[in-house]
Design a protein around this motif. Sequence first.
Motif, short mmCIF file in Angstrom:
data_model
loop_
_atom_site.label_atom_id
_atom_site.label_comp_id
_atom_site.label_asym_id
_atom_site.label_seq_id
_atom_site.Cartn_x
_atom_site.Cartn_y
_atom_site.Cartn_z
N ILE A 96 0.79 -1.31 0.15
CA ILE A 96 0.05 -0.08 0.07
C ILE A 96 0.84 1.50 0.01
CG2 ILE A 96 -1.84 1.21 1.14
CD1 ILE A 96 -2.89 -1.39 2.37
N ARG A 97 1.91 1.09 0.86
CA ARG A 97 2.78 2.11 0.86
C ARG A 97 3.45 2.31 -0.63
NH1 ARG A 97 4.33 0.46 5.93
NH2 ARG A 97 6.08 -0.86 5.15
N SER A 98 4.00 1.57 -1.18
CA SER A 98 4.52 1.61 -2.40
C SER A 98 3.46 2.27 -3.46
CB SER A 98 4.97 0.29 -2.95
OG SER A 98 5.51 0.38 -4.22
N ALA A 99 2.32 1.61 -3.54
CA ALA A 99 1.20 2.16 -4.53
C ALA A 99 0.68 3.71 -4.18
CB ALA A 99 0.13 1.16 -4.37
N TYR A 100 0.76 3.97 -2.92
CA TYR A 100 0.53 5.36 -2.62
C TYR A 100 1.53 6.35 -2.80
CZ TYR A 100 -1.27 9.34 0.09
OH TYR A 100 -1.87 10.48 -0.01
N ARG A 101 2.76 5.82 -2.92
CA ARG A 101 3.90 6.52 -3.58
C ARG A 101 4.00 7.03 -4.93
NH1 ARG A 101 7.00 3.90 0.36
NH2 ARG A 101 7.77 2.34 -1.16
N SER A 103 0.97 6.39 -6.95
CA SER A 103 -0.20 7.20 -7.49
C SER A 103 -1.18 7.41 -6.22
CB SER A 103 -0.90 6.23 -8.69
OG SER A 103 -2.12 7.23 -9.03
N PRO A 104 -1.20 8.42 -5.45
CA PRO A 104 -1.70 8.87 -4.31
C PRO A 104 -3.39 8.77 -4.61
CG PRO A 104 -0.07 10.19 -4.43
CD PRO A 104 -0.19 9.58 -5.82
N PHE A 105 -3.82 9.39 -5.59
CA PHE A 105 -5.19 9.50 -5.86
C PHE A 105 -5.79 8.49 -6.21
CE2 PHE A 105 -8.66 10.33 -8.89
CZ PHE A 105 -9.58 10.85 -8.10
N VAL A 106 -5.22 7.54 -6.85
CA VAL A 106 -5.86 6.25 -7.64
C VAL A 106 -5.83 5.33 -6.32
CG1 VAL A 106 -5.67 4.21 -8.99
CG2 VAL A 106 -5.37 6.53 -9.82
N THR A 107 -4.74 5.29 -5.47
CA THR A 107 -4.74 4.19 -4.42
C THR A 107 -5.80 4.77 -3.34
OG1 THR A 107 -2.30 4.13 -4.88
CG2 THR A 107 -3.11 3.31 -2.61
N GLY A 108 -5.84 6.04 -3.07
CA GLY A 108 -7.12 6.48 -2.10
C GLY A 108 -8.31 6.19 -2.66
N THR A 109 -8.64 6.22 -3.71
CA THR A 109 -10.03 5.99 -4.41
C THR A 109 -10.36 4.49 -4.48
OG1 THR A 109 -9.65 7.93 -5.95
CG2 THR A 109 -11.41 6.27 -6.36
N THR A 110 -9.08 3.50 -4.55
CA THR A 110 -9.37 2.19 -4.55
C THR A 110 -9.49 1.78 -3.15
OG1 THR A 110 -7.77 2.14 -6.42
CG2 THR A 110 -8.36 0.06 -5.11
#
Length: 515
Positions: A96-101, A103-110
């Motif tokens: 999750i940390r790697s994905a948030y770094r 693409s923060p918007f897409v990760t949060g929306t997901t």
Amino acid sequence: MSSWAVATLRPLRASCLRRASRGGLLSLHVGIPSGRIGIQALVVLRPAQRRHRSDKSDAPSPPGPQQSPITFSRFARRAFGVSLRNLALAVSPRGIRSAYRDSPFVTGTTIVMLVLLVGVSFVAIRAYIRTFYNAELSIYPPPIANTLRRAIYYTKIKPDPELALRLYRKAMEQCTELGLDPFSDEVLGIRIYVSSWLERLCSYTSALDVLESVLGDCRRWVDVMEQAVKDGKVDDAGRYKAAATAPAPEAKAQAGGDAPSDAPSEGVAETETLWRKRERLLAKAIGTSVKLGELYSDEHVLDPDKSHAHLLWAVETSLREFQRRKTQGLRPGEQGWLTPEQLGGSMESLGRDYERRSQFQLAIPLFFQALRLCESPCHRAVIMNNLSAAFAQHPIYSAGQQPDAAGGLLGGQPPGPAMPATRKECLEAALNWARNAHEHARDVRGDDRTTECDEACAVALCNWADVAAMLGKPQLARAKYDECIDLSRKMDFPQGVRQAQEGLARLTSTAPERI
């Protein structure tokens, strides 16, 4: 004499030493004129210096195990396993940390969508279990329960009235095939549920027919059982005597083939006696009769005579049963009779029926009894409003003209205070009851307060204004009408707004009535 030297390297004979050392035996012999010297030593050869046997067979080595061809199922299992590993990695804190770094918007929306999906799934599964696998359906045998689940599906989820009605009929047929008692709460409950469903579909005639059949069956069973008691066919334990187990043919004919039986019904305790069953069916008949009275008085049916007959029978039967228990005591198996809420509700329904018939002198004692038995704080205010309206329209009789129907129904004496003797006293009583209803509904707090309290408060203000106008107090009436309009608009109660506006129109167009 010359000297000489010979060196040899021979393989070891012992297999254990040969495997351990992977070397050979080195021999060195030196000859000199004075003698001979021999030296032997074990040496380990490097891999590059080792030799294979020259007589080794040239036959090809046996082939190793061949890999079987991959199939679709094996491919699917491997793909599923890889997907699970990838998913576990993705939902791990590191993933999750790697994905948030990245693409923060897409990760949060997901993440938000996943949380919503889990919440919606939980609510849907919970609603599904409560609808199709609740305690009410689980008490039926599996064939009947499955049929009822299908019927409920076509009743609530995918409405199909014709198919749902066929399934309800099939469930009733299955009850007969499996030997369920037709007078058990479970079987009667199916019929009552079907009537309420037909009422929601605005099929009032069919709903009335179903309820009439339920009421008729219950009353016939009670009549046959009471006749059996009079004939001495029931023992002191509340069961049929051995010599009179089979009811008489005329009793069967009177009951339409459904003679009372002391066999336990499904879902009812095995110790249920005839008196306990009579109590249960009589209470069911009274509740059904009250419901029939309300349906017959509905604006879509408008049969006041039948409505009055059913409501009157329900109240009279309830009071007669109370009187029987008071004089004769409880019989074997009998438990508590109607709750105060049930008895008060039947009296209130009969009182409203008398009110619709403009027989306010008969409605007032019933409203007093209903108020005494009511336990809901908000509904007390509703009954007080009914009393206010009844007193405001109460006719004045002389001593010889005062009807005694209500007094006879309630045991000879009206339960309320002394009745007003003049028109002004009736209006003052109506004003007091409207004021009491407003104060009572306004003072309810906490979990006891419902929308019924808010509506009762608005109705009380309107009644208060109406009676004030009748008493010749236009300023008070106007103030209460305005207060009712403001309160009704705040709680979105259009009936209160319309009633108050009509009262204001009457107040401005006509002169106030003087007493």
